[in-house]
Structures are given as structure tokens and as C-alpha cells.
Motif scaffolding. Structure first.
Motif, PDB file in Angstrom:
ATOM      1  N   HIS A   1      40.365 136.249  -9.037  1.00  0.00           N
ATOM      2  CA  HIS A   1      40.013 137.548  -8.456  1.00  0.00           C
ATOM      3  C   HIS A   1      38.515 137.782  -8.497  1.00  0.00           C
ATOM      4  CE1 HIS A   1      39.599 142.058  -8.636  1.00  0.00           C
ATOM      5  NE2 HIS A   1      40.193 141.871  -7.478  1.00  0.00           N
ATOM      6  N   ARG A   2      37.889 137.422  -9.602  1.00  0.00           N
ATOM      7  CA  ARG A   2      36.430 137.591  -9.701  1.00  0.00           C
ATOM      8  C   ARG A   2      35.716 136.719  -8.682  1.00  0.00           C
ATOM      9  NH1 ARG A   2      37.508 137.142 -15.253  1.00  0.00           N
ATOM     10  NH2 ARG A   2      36.666 135.020 -15.250  1.00  0.00           N
ATOM     11  N   GLU A   3      36.207 135.509  -8.468  1.00  0.00           N
ATOM     12  CA  GLU A   3      35.513 134.558  -7.601  1.00  0.00           C
ATOM     13  C   GLU A   3      35.639 134.904  -6.125  1.00  0.00           C
ATOM     14  OE1 GLU A   3      35.129 129.730  -6.831  1.00  0.00           O
ATOM     15  OE2 GLU A   3      35.808 130.539  -8.755  1.00  0.00           O
ATOM     16  N   ILE A   4      36.839 135.292  -5.680  1.00  0.00           N
ATOM     17  CA  ILE A   4      37.019 135.521  -4.241  1.00  0.00           C
ATOM     18  C   ILE A   4      36.983 137.009  -3.882  1.00  0.00           C
ATOM     19  CG2 ILE A   4      38.332 133.386  -4.026  1.00  0.00           C
ATOM     20  CD1 ILE A   4      40.853 134.965  -3.752  1.00  0.00           C
TER      21      ILE A   4
ATOM     22  N   ARG B   1      48.169 127.718  -1.811  1.00  0.00           N
ATOM     23  CA  ARG B   1      48.760 127.857  -0.475  1.00  0.00           C
ATOM     24  C   ARG B   1      48.446 129.230   0.109  1.00  0.00           C
ATOM     25  NH1 ARG B   1      54.878 126.678  -0.761  1.00  0.00           N
ATOM     26  NH2 ARG B   1      54.756 128.550  -2.034  1.00  0.00           N
ATOM     27  N   ALA B   2      48.449 130.255  -0.764  1.00  0.00           N
ATOM     28  CA  ALA B   2      48.098 131.602  -0.308  1.00  0.00           C
ATOM     29  C   ALA B   2      46.617 131.703   0.035  1.00  0.00           C
ATOM     30  CB  ALA B   2      48.471 132.630  -1.380  1.00  0.00           C
ATOM     31  N   ILE B   3      45.756 131.098  -0.786  1.00  0.00           N
ATOM     32  CA  ILE B   3      44.306 131.154  -0.552  1.00  0.00           C
ATOM     33  C   ILE B   3      43.950 130.511   0.785  1.00  0.00           C
ATOM     34  CG2 ILE B   3      42.067 130.302  -1.358  1.00  0.00           C
ATOM     35  CD1 ILE B   3      43.119 130.567  -4.203  1.00  0.00           C
ATOM     36  N   VAL B   4      44.576 129.391   1.078  1.00  0.00           N
ATOM     37  CA  VAL B   4      44.277 128.641   2.299  1.00  0.00           C
ATOM     38  C   VAL B   4      44.510 129.492   3.547  1.00  0.00           C
ATOM     39  CG1 VAL B   4      45.131 126.742   3.736  1.00  0.00           C
ATOM     40  CG2 VAL B   4      44.574 126.340   1.336  1.00  0.00           C
ATOM     41  N   ARG B   5      45.465 130.388   3.474  1.00  0.00           N
ATOM     42  CA  ARG B   5      45.769 131.241   4.639  1.00  0.00           C
ATOM     43  C   ARG B   5      44.672 132.265   4.901  1.00  0.00           C
ATOM     44  NH1 ARG B   5      51.386 133.973   4.520  1.00  0.00           N
ATOM     45  NH2 ARG B   5      50.490 134.717   6.482  1.00  0.00           N
ATOM     46  N   GLY B   6      43.804 132.520   3.911  1.00  0.00           N
ATOM     47  CA  GLY B   6      42.724 133.493   4.094  1.00  0.00           C
ATOM     48  C   GLY B   6      43.224 134.896   4.366  1.00  0.00           C
ATOM     49  N   PRO B   7      44.144 135.431   3.557  1.00  0.00           N
ATOM     50  CA  PRO B   7      44.725 136.744   3.842  1.00  0.00           C
ATOM     51  C   PRO B   7      43.773 137.888   3.508  1.00  0.00           C
ATOM     52  CG  PRO B   7      45.497 135.969   1.727  1.00  0.00           C
ATOM     53  CD  PRO B   7      44.676 134.851   2.307  1.00  0.00           C
TER      54      PRO B   7
ATOM     55  N   LEU C   1      40.790 126.402  -7.753  1.00  0.00           N
ATOM     56  CA  LEU C   1      41.914 126.342  -8.689  1.00  0.00           C
ATOM     57  C   LEU C   1      41.897 125.099  -9.569  1.00  0.00           C
ATOM     58  CD1 LEU C   1      44.637 127.583  -6.193  1.00  0.00           C
ATOM     59  CD2 LEU C   1      43.770 128.833  -8.168  1.00  0.00           C
ATOM     60  N   LYS C   2      40.841 124.286  -9.450  1.00  0.00           N
ATOM     61  CA  LYS C   2      40.704 123.069 -10.255  1.00  0.00           C
ATOM     62  C   LYS C   2      41.910 122.132 -10.060  1.00  0.00           C
ATOM     63  CE  LYS C   2      37.726 125.140 -13.785  1.00  0.00           C
ATOM     64  NZ  LYS C   2      37.463 126.377 -13.045  1.00  0.00           N
ATOM     65  N   LEU C   3      42.222 121.876  -8.792  1.00  0.00           N
ATOM     66  CA  LEU C   3      43.340 121.000  -8.441  1.00  0.00           C
ATOM     67  C   LEU C   3      42.873 119.701  -7.783  1.00  0.00           C
ATOM     68  CD1 LEU C   3      45.872 123.623  -6.992  1.00  0.00           C
ATOM     69  CD2 LEU C   3      46.175 122.274  -9.082  1.00  0.00           C
ATOM     70  N   ASP C   4      41.571 119.423  -7.813  1.00  0.00           N
ATOM     71  CA  ASP C   4      41.035 118.255  -7.101  1.00  0.00           C
ATOM     72  C   ASP C   4      41.714 116.951  -7.519  1.00  0.00           C
ATOM     73  OD1 ASP C   4      39.330 119.934  -5.795  1.00  0.00           O
ATOM     74  OD2 ASP C   4      37.586 119.490  -7.039  1.00  0.00           O
ATOM     75  N   ASP C   5      42.077 116.832  -8.806  1.00  0.00           N
ATOM     76  CA  ASP C   5      42.650 115.579  -9.299  1.00  0.00           C
ATOM     77  C   ASP C   5      44.133 115.444  -8.991  1.00  0.00           C
ATOM     78  OD1 ASP C   5      40.175 114.919 -10.346  1.00  0.00           O
ATOM     79  OD2 ASP C   5      40.623 115.750 -12.332  1.00  0.00           O
ATOM     80  N   TYR C   6      44.721 116.469  -8.378  1.00  0.00           N
ATOM     81  CA  TYR C   6      46.171 116.466  -8.184  1.00  0.00           C
ATOM     82  C   TYR C   6      46.580 116.506  -6.709  1.00  0.00           C
ATOM     83  CZ  TYR C   6      45.637 117.946 -13.019  1.00  0.00           C
ATOM     84  OH  TYR C   6      45.262 118.036 -14.332  1.00  0.00           O
ATOM     85  N   LEU C   7      45.628 116.434  -5.790  1.00  0.00           N
ATOM     86  CA  LEU C   7      45.927 116.643  -4.376  1.00  0.00           C
ATOM     87  C   LEU C   7      46.905 115.615  -3.813  1.00  0.00           C
ATOM     88  CD1 LEU C   7      42.424 117.683  -2.960  1.00  0.00           C
ATOM     89  CD2 LEU C   7      44.435 119.132  -3.331  1.00  0.00           C
ATOM     90  N   ALA C   8      46.915 114.416  -4.367  1.00  0.00           N
ATOM     91  CA  ALA C   8      47.803 113.370  -3.845  1.00  0.00           C
ATOM     92  C   ALA C   8      49.155 113.326  -4.555  1.00  0.00           C
ATOM     93  CB  ALA C   8      47.116 112.007  -3.960  1.00  0.00           C
TER      94      ALA C   8
END
Length: 353
Positions: free
Chosen positions: A180-183, A146-152, A121-128
């Protein structure tokens, strides 16, 4: 990942039935969009898949499992809501990993999954950062992360872009399509915006009053609608509908002129009422003074001219260049007869083929 199957699914609130025996199959890895006007039942149906609404009748399957009576936590789904629902006191990384933390996953596993989701999701610079330091689009990406992390097995989206401005909506549509294309996950997405439906979906489910009107690929629904409701809902601006009467094997439509019959269309008998459908791009301004210009929308590369026909019917004509007409002008209308569709004049408005 898994597909989703609905078999004669019914939802009632007391004596009021709001979902009427829906049958639907969403294939494994498919991006399916529920679309329809407010109150059509699309969010209710999504919440039934999630387990947030009880299913009154029928069955819901995710993969090979019957989850009709299963708790939401046991269904293998993750839901992204219209509101971001982020914890304001937590960082982006903490928000994304909170669900796994609550279920007792090891810290190393949580960190690895948050890192992978932030990369996607290109969020590396915002994690903190905390949510207050993010834009609306970034907050929505965190909610998706948050949804991706759950691995549904299945992702569910309930109008996730409604709170964003026009520019961010376009940006997030691109992001969700790329995700959608990536996962390659099975995704069910609810929206009232048919542009979102057309641009995102592998399959569109058009709903009205708790019933499925038509299911198909976006362009199949656009070019080959089953009824007047689908024809009017899919496409922007909407299809023009003009009242007509069958006369000696031809169609007379005073809002246009005589409409030639399409080859292969079996018309009802003379005197029968029907409705002619023409999309704005299949109409053009012409010599004459039969129609009054009510408004023009000049959008740069294209203009939309809103006309009032002699009988009071409203038409929209698409022009590729500035048509140089103004409010109150009188114009004529021509049309591509082979693009006309015909519908029954009753409430159901079934396509005449």
C-alpha cells in the motif's frame, strides 16, 4: 486511483434485509478495513462494491462514476479472495498475466506489467514455478500480483490471510502494508481479525448486523468507542465490562468497588443501571481475596490473568511480569479509575460521555 462512496446502500435477499442503508466514503489512496463478527455483512458489502452482489438500493460510486449497475469488469476494481484461485497448470508469470492476455493486451505490455508486479512482491525468483511448488504465502502474493497487473482503481481484499498459519499471517500483513505504501492505491480489506484491522488500516469500519457501528482511525476507535460493541470488539484481549449502579452521583460496581466518576461524564439519576468498561492493562492485582483466579496465560513479556468476580463476572488483568498466581488463588483487584468508560446497560450500549 479513485475513492469509493456508498450512499444509503441496501442489500436484500427476498424479504430479508442484510445491509441497512450504509453511508461511507473511502478516500482516494486510503486503506479502509471492514471489520466485524461473522455474519455482520462485511463480505457482502465488499462484493457489492465489486459488482459480485446486486445492490438492492442506494448508490455506489468509484471516483466520479456511478457503478451501481455496472458489470464487475467495468468498475475498475481487482479482488483478492481468501482462496488463491491460481491455475495449477500455469507458471507464476502466466497466472499473473492471464487476465491481460484474455483481454487482448500485447505480450510485451503483459511481460512488463508482470515484471513490475513481481519486483514489488519479491517474486522474481518464482516466475517460472507452478503453484504447487510455492508456499501458502507465496501463492497469496501471486494472487495479489495478478490484481496489481490489472492496474485497478481500487483493490478489494476478502479475508486474504485466513488460510495462512500465524507466522505467515504476520509476514503477509507486513507485505500488504508495504504494498500500500509503495503503490498508494485505494484498498478495501475485509477481516474478522481486529489485530489485522488495527495494524493495516488508515480507517476502520466496524459493522454489526449489516449496520455501521463506528468509523474512524484505529486508535480513535480503541480509545474513544461510541458504544459497548465497538469497545469490546476493538482491542485484544477485549475490554472488561462490569455491571454498575448510579448511587448519589457515583457508580457502584460490585465486581470492582466504588468507581469514581470521570470529570465531564453526565451520569443518569440514582438507581440507574450502567456498565463500566476497563481494559486489561488498566486493572492490576492487589491485596485482598475478592476474586478467584480461573486461568493464567503466561506469554513471556506479558501475562493475562482471568478472574471471576464475586457476582460471577469475568475479568482479564494484564500483568507485565509473571504474577505468580495459580488456578484457584484468591486475589484483589485495583484499577485506574480515570481510564474507566461508562455505557448504557441496554442492548445498544451507547457510551455515556
Amino acid at each position: 486511483m479513485s475513492g469509493v462512496t456508498l450512499q444509503k446502500v441496501v442489500k436484500r435477499y427476498g424479504d430479508a434485509e442484510v445491509i441497512h442503508g450504509v453511508d461511507l466514503t473511502v478516500e482516494d489512496g486510503e486503506f479502509c478495513v471492514f471489520v466485524g463478527p461473522s455474519g455482520c455483512g462485511k463480505s457482502t458489502l465488499l462484493r457489492m462494491v465489486a459488482g459480485l452482489e446486486e445492490t438492492t438500493g442506494g448508490a455506489i460510486r468509484i471516483g466520479a462514476r456511478d457503478v451501481t449497475k455496472a458489470d464487475p469488469s467495468e468498475r475498475g476494481v481487482a479482488m483478492v479472495f481468501q482462496t488463491y484461485a491460481l491455475y495449477p497448470h500455469m507458471t507464476v508469470a502466466e497466472n499473473m498475466g492471464f487476465g491481460l492476455k484474455m483481454t487482448g493486451h500485447p505480450k510485451a505490455e503483459i511481460a512488463a506489467k508482470v515484471t513490475e508486479a513481481s519486483r514489488i512482491l519479491k517474486l522474481d525468483d518464482y516466475l517460472a514455478r507452478k503453484p504447487k511448488a510455492l508456499s501458502g504465502g507465496q501463492r497469496q502474493r501471486v494472487a495479489i500480483g495478478r490484481a496489481i497487473v490489472r492496474g485497478p482503481e481500487v483493490f478489494l481484499f476478502d479475508e486474504p490471510l485466513s488460510n495462512l498459519d500465524a507466522e505467515l499471517r504476520v509476514e503477509m500483513r507486513v507485505e500488504i502494508a508495504r504494498l500500500h505504501r509503495e503503490i498508494g492505491a485505494t484498498m478495501i480489506y475485509v477481516t474478522h481479525d481486529q489485530v489485522e484491522a488495527m495494524t493495516l488500516a488508515d480507517k476502520i469500519v466496524v459493522l454489526r448486523k449489516g449496520r455501521v457501528e463506528q468509523v474512524g482511525k484505529p486508535l480513535d476507535l480503541y480509545h474513544n468507542p461510541d458504544n459497548r460493541f465497538v469497545a469490546g470488539f476493538i482491542g485484544s484481549p477485549a475490554m472488561n465490562f462490569i455491571a454498575g449502579t448510579v448511587e448519589q452521583g457515583a457508580v457502584r460496581a460490585p465486581g470492582l468497588s466504588d468507581v469514581p466518576v470521570q470529570t465531564g461524564v453526565a451520569l443518569p439519576g440514582s438507581g440507574a443501571k450502567l456498565v463500566v468498561g476497563l481494559r486489561p492493562q488498566h486493572l492490576a492485582l492487589a491485596a485482598g481475596a475478592t476474586h478467584r483466579v480461573e486461568m493464567t496465560e503466561a506469554l513471556g513479556g506479558v501475562s493475562f490473568i482471568h478472574l471471576s468476580a464475586p457476582g460471577g463476572e469475568k475479568l482479564v488483568v494484564e500483568a507485565k511480569e509473571d504474577p505468580s498466581v495459580r488456578l484457584g488463588d484468591r486475589v484483589g483487584v485495583s484499577y485506574a479509575a480515570d481510564s474507566a468508560l461508562f455505557f448504557a446497560a441496554d442492548e445498544a450500549g451507547r457510551r455515556i460521555r
